[in-house]
Design a protein around this motif. Structure first.
Motif, short mmCIF file in Angstrom:
data_model
loop_
_atom_site.label_atom_id
_atom_site.label_comp_id
_atom_site.label_asym_id
_atom_site.label_seq_id
_atom_site.Cartn_x
_atom_site.Cartn_y
_atom_site.Cartn_z
N SER A 43 0.81 -1.22 0.00
CA SER A 43 0.00 0.00 0.00
C SER A 43 0.84 1.27 0.00
N LEU A 44 2.15 1.14 0.07
CA LEU A 44 3.03 2.31 0.08
C LEU A 44 3.05 3.01 -1.27
N ASN A 45 2.64 2.31 -2.32
CA ASN A 45 2.63 2.87 -3.67
C ASN A 45 1.27 2.53 -4.31
N HIS A 46 0.62 3.54 -4.89
CA HIS A 46 -0.73 3.33 -5.43
C HIS A 46 -0.75 2.27 -6.52
N ASP A 47 0.17 2.34 -7.47
CA ASP A 47 0.18 1.36 -8.57
C ASP A 47 0.44 -0.04 -8.05
#
Length: 343
Positions: free
Chosen positions: A28-32
């Motif tokens: 979840s640290l990066n949207h993609d």
């Protein structure tokens, strides 16, 4: 660059749910990365569901496509997400629908077991409205276009955001079979000014969530008292506005708000100038939302749409206020562009 997406090799719904809980924080640290993880997880649950139905009722009687809608269709799911999906199958509807409704029921059960809440509106492949043959999908969409009441148009727009996650078509080299249906929707809308105006009116109905004195309009009673409904205050204004502009410009090969904005900004200098600030704000918002949901995880799907204002720091309130104002401003800019008829 997209972060590494862990492969999910679990062979049961329970194991998939455990894997989801284990990896959710890191992806979840990066949207993609989060969207890719959702697709990976749901794709695996889908495979198990198909195998389960095949053991009981035999292989699928016709080629089919399973597609997601809502936030999943737009590739903008949060840490917590529910189900919005459908089935498109080839061949005769009356002959094959019973099988595919059973498959839709198993898919819905699979996703629920893995951690994706059942859709309260029953927008799922186990419902006859969302599990249809190619010919029946055309008829369904034509009915919604003819009826043009709010419920029908809402369903039409939900379908327009559809994104295939698995397609078992007769011709493996053929295009996404849903695309011709989207083309049909756009052709009708672009040749029916009153119908498009009806869709625009829906965007204009977005209300303000910040008072003239700069205070948030929050829930006045119930379990989310003093909380801001971010789905209505932020997500809907961005999604509805950008979707309308994408429909105007015949952009159908992407479904996410982020990618639609990118495509629009490539089209003209006006779009690039007007939409660039909203694009930057939306990207920041997706990151902020994921961080907030992770900090308060676990939570149910309904609660994920509410932010208790009293629990925010002054800086967090300032950031949230910026996004809410931006979302509302986007609806106004969209109305101006559509009123001019050019960009």
């Amino acid at each position: 660059m997209r972060d590494f997406i862990p492969k999910v090799d679990s062979q049961s719904y329970t194991a998939l749910r455990s894997k989801r809980e284990e990896l959710l924080s890191s992806v979840s640290l990066n949207h993609d990365t989060l969207q890719s993880f959702h697709n990976e997880l749901i794709g695996k649950a889908l495979s198990i569901a198909i195998q389960t139905v095949e053991k009981e009722s035999g292989p699928p009687p016709a080629p089919f496509t399973f597609f997601q809608m809502g936030s999943a269709g737009r590739q903008e799911q949060g840490v917590v997400s529910d189900q919005d999906h459908g089935l498109f199958f080839e061949g005769e509807g009356k002959i094959h629908q019973e099988y595919f409704l059973a498959l839709g029921a198993e898919i819905s059960n699979a996703m629920d077991e893995v951690g994706y809440d059942i859709c309260d509106g029953k927008i799922m492949a186990n419902h006859p409205t969302w599990c249809l043959s190619q010919e029946d999908w055309k008829k369904q969409l034509e009915t919604w276009l003819e009826e043009r009441d709010w419920a029908s148009l809402r369903h039409l727009l939900i379908f327009f955001d559809s994104y295939p996650i698995q397609s078992l078509t007769a011709d493996k080299s053929s295009e996404n079979p849903i695309m011709p249906l989207k083309e049909m929707i756009l052709e009708r809308i672009q040749n029916d000014a009153p119908l498009f105006e009806r869709l625009i009116q829906n965007t204009r109905r977005i209300k303000k969530y910040i008072s003239p004195l700069g205070q948030f309009y929050t829930e006045t009673h119930g379990p989310h008292y003093r909380s801001l409904n971010i789905k209505h205050a932020i997500l809907f204004p961005f999604v509805h506005s950008v979707r309308l502009l994408a429909m105007k410009e015949h952009i159908i090969h992407v479904t996410s708000t982020k990618e639609r904005l990118e495509e629009l900004m490539e089209l003209s200098e006006l779009y690039a100038t007007v939409l660039s600030p909203f694009y930057e704000t939306y990207i920041e918002w997706l990151k902020w939302r994921a961080e907030w949901q992770l900090a308060h995880y676990p939570m149910d799907y309904d609660s994920s749409h509410y932010i208790p204002i009293d629990q925010l720091s002054s800086n967090q309130r300032k950031c949230l206020k910026k996004v809410v104002k931006s979302a509302y401003s986007l609806t106004k800019e969209t109305s101006k562009i559509l009123a001019k008829g050019e960009a």
